[in-house]
Design an enzyme around this catalytic site. Structure first.
Site, PDB file in Angstrom:
ATOM      1  CG  HIS A  49      -0.221  -0.018   2.523  1.00  0.00           C
ATOM      2  ND1 HIS A  49      -0.156  -1.135   3.321  1.00  0.00           N
ATOM      3  CD2 HIS A  49       0.492   0.937   3.166  1.00  0.00           C
ATOM      4  CE1 HIS A  49       0.551  -0.859   4.397  1.00  0.00           C
ATOM      5  NE2 HIS A  49       0.964   0.394   4.328  1.00  0.00           N
TER       6      HIS A  49
HETATM    7  C1  T46 Z   1       2.815   0.592   7.011  1.00  0.00           C
HETATM    8  C2  T46 Z   1       3.538  -0.667   7.333  1.00  0.00           C
HETATM    9  C3  T46 Z   1       5.004  -0.455   7.550  1.00  0.00           C
HETATM   10  C4  T46 Z   1      -4.885  -0.352  13.109  1.00  0.00           C
HETATM   11  O1  T46 Z   1      -6.049  -0.542  13.529  1.00  0.00           O
HETATM   12  N1  T46 Z   1      -4.171   0.700  13.575  1.00  0.00           N
HETATM   13  C5  T46 Z   1      -2.907   0.961  13.156  1.00  0.00           C
HETATM   14  O2  T46 Z   1      -2.271   1.922  13.623  1.00  0.00           O
HETATM   15  C6  T46 Z   1      -2.328   0.109  12.142  1.00  0.00           C
HETATM   16  C7  T46 Z   1      -0.930   0.379  11.614  1.00  0.00           C
HETATM   17  C8  T46 Z   1      -3.065  -0.953  11.683  1.00  0.00           C
HETATM   18  N2  T46 Z   1      -4.309  -1.170  12.165  1.00  0.00           N
HETATM   19  C9  T46 Z   1      -5.076  -2.352  11.697  1.00  0.00           C
HETATM   20  C10 T46 Z   1      -5.457  -2.312  10.231  1.00  0.00           C
HETATM   21  C11 T46 Z   1      -5.476  -3.766   9.837  1.00  0.00           C
HETATM   22  O3  T46 Z   1      -6.746  -4.326  10.141  1.00  0.00           O
HETATM   23  O4  T46 Z   1      -4.211  -3.492  11.827  1.00  0.00           O
HETATM   24  C12 T46 Z   1      -4.440  -4.400  10.764  1.00  0.00           C
HETATM   25  C13 T46 Z   1      -3.129  -4.731  10.051  1.00  0.00           C
HETATM   26  O5  T46 Z   1      -2.682  -3.552   9.344  1.00  0.00           O
HETATM   27  P1  T46 Z   1      -1.983  -3.637   7.911  1.00  0.00           P
HETATM   28  O6  T46 Z   1      -2.530  -4.779   7.156  1.00  0.00           O
HETATM   29  O7  T46 Z   1      -2.088  -2.273   7.261  1.00  0.00           O
HETATM   30  O8  T46 Z   1      -0.457  -3.930   8.335  1.00  0.00           O
HETATM   31  P2  T46 Z   1       0.846  -3.883   7.428  1.00  0.00           P
HETATM   32  O9  T46 Z   1       1.912  -4.538   8.200  1.00  0.00           O
HETATM   33  O10 T46 Z   1       0.569  -4.396   6.055  1.00  0.00           O
HETATM   34  O11 T46 Z   1       1.193  -2.319   7.275  1.00  0.00           O
HETATM   35  C14 T46 Z   1       1.578  -1.582   8.410  1.00  0.00           C
HETATM   36  C15 T46 Z   1       0.894  -0.212   8.435  1.00  0.00           C
HETATM   37  O12 T46 Z   1      -0.520  -0.388   8.323  1.00  0.00           O
HETATM   38  C16 T46 Z   1       1.360   0.669   7.298  1.00  0.00           C
HETATM   39  O13 T46 Z   1       0.958   1.996   7.545  1.00  0.00           O
HETATM   40  O14 T46 Z   1       3.378   1.494   6.394  1.00  0.00           O
HETATM   41  O15 T46 Z   1       2.991  -1.390   8.436  1.00  0.00           O
END
Ligand code: T46
Length: 133
Positions: A49
Site C-alpha cells: 500500500h
Molecule cells: C505501514 C507498514 C510499515 C490499526 O487498527 N491501527 C494501526 O495503527 C495500524 C498500523 C493498523 N491497524 C489495523 C489495520 C489492519 O486491520 O491493523 C491491521 C493490520 O494492518 P496492515 O494490514 O495495514 O499492516 P501492514 O503490516 O501491512 O502495514 C503496516 C501499516 O498499516 C502501514 O501503515 O506502512 O505497516
C-alpha cells in the site's frame, strides 16, 4: 524516491546500548502514533500500500526484513536488520515488506493517527494518484 536510511546515534557503555528518538528532532515530524509488528513469519508478505500524507520511521528492533519501495517510476529494495538504523518513508511511496525472519520485531513511529482512508491499497490507484500530483 521519498525514503532514506538514517544511522541513529547510539549511547553505548559497558551496560549496553541506548537509542533515543525525538519528534521534530531526530525524527523529522511530530510523532502521533507508535505501533509495532511482531510474530512475523518468512513466507508472509505485508504492506502493499501507499499513504497519501503519512510519514513514518521504521526500526527493526530484532530480526530482519526487506522493504520494497516504489515511487511509481522505479523500485528499490532495502534490508532492515539492525536497531541503530531507521528507515524513513515519506508520502506517496508504495511499500511492500517481505523475507521476514521468524520473530522479527518492527517498531514504527507515524506522523498521523490511524486512518484507513489515508491508505491506497490498489497499485493501479496508486499510479493514478501520482498523475494528479
Ligand atoms: C505501514 C507498514 C510499515 C490499526 O487498527 N491501527 C494501526 O495503527 C495500524 C498500523 C493498523 N491497524 C489495523 C489495520 C489492519 O486491520 O491493523 C491491521 C493490520 O494492518 P496492515 O494490514 O495495514 O499492516 P501492514 O503490516 O501491512 O502495514 C503496516 C501499516 O498499516 C502501514 O501503515 O506502512 O505497516
Amino acid at each position: 524516491m521519498n525514503y532514506k536510511l538514517m544511522n541513529l546515534k547510539v549511547f553505548g557503555d559497558e551496560r549496553g546500548k541506548l537509542v533515543s528518538l525525538e519528534g521534530n528532532l531526530s525524527v523529522p515530524f511530530d510523532i502521533k502514533r507508535v505501533y509495532y509488528i511482531f510474530d512475523t513469519v518468512p513466507d508472509q508478505e505485508r504492506g502493499k500500500h501507499a499513504h497519501k500524507e503519512l510519514e513514518q520511521i521504521i526500526v527493526a528492533m530484532d530480526g530482519a526484513c526487506q522493504f520494497v519501495l516504489d515511487d511509481g517510476k522505479s523500485r528499490e529494495e532495502v534490508w532492515l536488520n539492525r536497531p541503530d538504523v531507521a528507515l524513513y518513508i515519506g508520502k506517496n511511496m508504495w511499500r511492500e515488506m517481505r523475507h521476514f525472519s521468524y520473530g522479527c520485531k518492527l517498531m514504527v513511529l507515524a506522523s498521523k493517527h490511524y486512518d484507513e482512508k489515508e491508505y491506497i491499497r490498489d497499485y493501479n490507484k496508486f499510479l493514478e494518484s501520482l498523475q494528479n500530483k
